[in-house]
Design an enzyme around this catalytic site. Structure first.
Site, PDB file in Angstrom:
ATOM      1  N   CYS A 165     -10.864   4.468  -3.824  1.00  0.00           N
ATOM      2  CA  CYS A 165      -9.881   4.246  -2.763  1.00  0.00           C
ATOM      3  C   CYS A 165     -10.214   5.097  -1.544  1.00  0.00           C
ATOM      4  O   CYS A 165     -10.412   4.584  -0.443  1.00  0.00           O
ATOM      5  CB  CYS A 165      -8.480   4.567  -3.279  1.00  0.00           C
ATOM      6  SG  CYS A 165      -7.198   4.368  -2.017  1.00  0.00           S
ATOM      7  N   GLU A 181      -9.803  -2.654  -5.835  1.00  0.00           N
ATOM      8  CA  GLU A 181      -9.692  -2.555  -4.377  1.00  0.00           C
ATOM      9  C   GLU A 181      -9.929  -3.922  -3.726  1.00  0.00           C
ATOM     10  O   GLU A 181      -9.220  -4.318  -2.797  1.00  0.00           O
ATOM     11  CB  GLU A 181     -10.698  -1.532  -3.828  1.00  0.00           C
ATOM     12  CG  GLU A 181     -10.330  -0.085  -4.068  1.00  0.00           C
ATOM     13  CD  GLU A 181      -9.119   0.360  -3.258  1.00  0.00           C
ATOM     14  OE1 GLU A 181      -8.962  -0.095  -2.092  1.00  0.00           O
ATOM     15  OE2 GLU A 181      -8.314   1.138  -3.785  1.00  0.00           O
ATOM     16  N   TYR A 213      -8.915   6.266   9.416  1.00  0.00           N
ATOM     17  CA  TYR A 213      -9.862   6.256   8.309  1.00  0.00           C
ATOM     18  C   TYR A 213     -11.289   6.557   8.740  1.00  0.00           C
ATOM     19  O   TYR A 213     -12.161   6.758   7.885  1.00  0.00           O
ATOM     20  CB  TYR A 213      -9.798   4.917   7.573  1.00  0.00           C
ATOM     21  CG  TYR A 213      -8.511   4.752   6.810  1.00  0.00           C
ATOM     22  CD1 TYR A 213      -8.229   5.570   5.719  1.00  0.00           C
ATOM     23  CD2 TYR A 213      -7.556   3.822   7.191  1.00  0.00           C
ATOM     24  CE1 TYR A 213      -7.034   5.455   5.020  1.00  0.00           C
ATOM     25  CE2 TYR A 213      -6.360   3.691   6.498  1.00  0.00           C
ATOM     26  CZ  TYR A 213      -6.104   4.507   5.412  1.00  0.00           C
ATOM     27  OH  TYR A 213      -4.923   4.398   4.725  1.00  0.00           O
ATOM     28  N   ASP A 257       0.825  -1.200   0.000  1.00  0.00           N
ATOM     29  CA  ASP A 257       0.000   0.000   0.000  1.00  0.00           C
ATOM     30  C   ASP A 257       0.865   1.258   0.000  1.00  0.00           C
ATOM     31  O   ASP A 257       0.474   2.288  -0.549  1.00  0.00           O
ATOM     32  CB  ASP A 257      -0.950   0.001   1.205  1.00  0.00           C
ATOM     33  CG  ASP A 257      -2.216   0.811   0.949  1.00  0.00           C
ATOM     34  OD1 ASP A 257      -2.769   0.724  -0.167  1.00  0.00           O
ATOM     35  OD2 ASP A 257      -2.658   1.546   1.858  1.00  0.00           O
ATOM     36  N   TYR A 276     -12.143   3.401   1.847  1.00  0.00           N
ATOM     37  CA  TYR A 276     -11.378   3.313   3.094  1.00  0.00           C
ATOM     38  C   TYR A 276     -12.119   4.019   4.226  1.00  0.00           C
ATOM     39  O   TYR A 276     -12.114   3.563   5.369  1.00  0.00           O
ATOM     40  CB  TYR A 276      -9.974   3.892   2.908  1.00  0.00           C
ATOM     41  CG  TYR A 276      -8.953   2.848   2.533  1.00  0.00           C
ATOM     42  CD1 TYR A 276      -7.968   2.448   3.428  1.00  0.00           C
ATOM     43  CD2 TYR A 276      -8.980   2.234   1.284  1.00  0.00           C
ATOM     44  CE1 TYR A 276      -7.033   1.475   3.102  1.00  0.00           C
ATOM     45  CE2 TYR A 276      -8.067   1.264   0.934  1.00  0.00           C
ATOM     46  CZ  TYR A 276      -7.083   0.887   1.850  1.00  0.00           C
ATOM     47  OH  TYR A 276      -6.177  -0.094   1.510  1.00  0.00           O
TER      48      TYR A 276
END
Length: 221
Positions: free
Chosen positions: A135, A208, A166, A44, A139
């Site tokens: 993304c 994802e 997040y 990541d 998240y």
């Protein structure tokens, strides 16, 4: 209906599978093996490096200074703000950022980032937003789900900082800016444009899911 609401309707089943994914569930439980998290962090971190280049193309293709500043902030958010939590965890697990950058991209990481970069080169600002939005949005979606479902036991969870980042208000604010921008950008689309943009959004959402699979199942080349 806002365009972002239409987008969510297209991917809600895919995103639901994120919440049920073993990697995500075990982060919430605090039971995810650290070697799996370490592999995820490295990939990541590499992903964020390439992800920020897509936003940089947004600066180039933006029509206004306001848009340029928006994408410039996105670059900073990716390689400084969001990467900070990765760096913190990687150091705990014995990996320095300079070492992570030397690691090989796994197939999903390489394919996903190459896809977004190709979209950014061929398309315009709308296409760049569709490729990158899943993304940031997902998240935040995952972070809130984990926080709400596991908040009673977070104090003893190794992944507490990851979950809270997040799910916090600052990340909410960033996402809301993106959603507002997306809806303004996509106010007057024809059917052909809608179809094309939805396809990009769905494909990034599937990537994802592939990323979560890669992180949990191991190296696949």
């Amino acid at each position: 209906m806002k365009f972002t609401d239409c987008l969510f309707e297209e991917v809600k089943d895919i995103w639901e599978s994120y919440l049920n994914h073993s990697f995500v569930r075990e982060i919430g439980e605090g039971t995810l093996p650290k070697d799996k998290f370490k592999r995820y962090l490295i990939q990541d971190y590499l992903y964020l490096k390439e992800f920020s280049k897509v936003f940089a193309m947004g600066i180039i293709k933006a029509d206004t200074v306001k848009e340029m500043k928006f994408f410039n902030n996105a670059v900073k958010g990716s390689i400084e703000d969001e990467a900070a939590i990765h760096i913190e965890y990687m150091k705990k697990l014995g990996v320095l950022p300079i070492e992570a950058e030397k690691c090989e991209y796994e197939l999903v990481s390489s394919s996903y980032t190459s896809y977004m970069q190709s979209v950014s080169l061929i398309g315009g600002v709308k296409e760049i937003v569709m490729a990158t939005l899943p993304c940031t949005w997902s998240y935040n979606y995952i972070g809130h789900y984990l926080y709400e479902n596991y908040k009673e036991n977070l104090d003893n969870n190794y992944y507490k900082d990851w979950i809270e980042m997040y799910a916090d208000n600052e990340f909410d604010d960033v996402l809301n800016e993106w959603l507002e921008y997306t809806n303004e950008l996509c106010k007057n689309l024809n059917e052909s444009e809608i179809k094309k943009l939805k396809e990009i959004f769905i494909k990034s959402s599937l990537y994802e899911l592939g990323f979560w699979n890669m992180a949990y199942e191991g190296v696949k080349k």
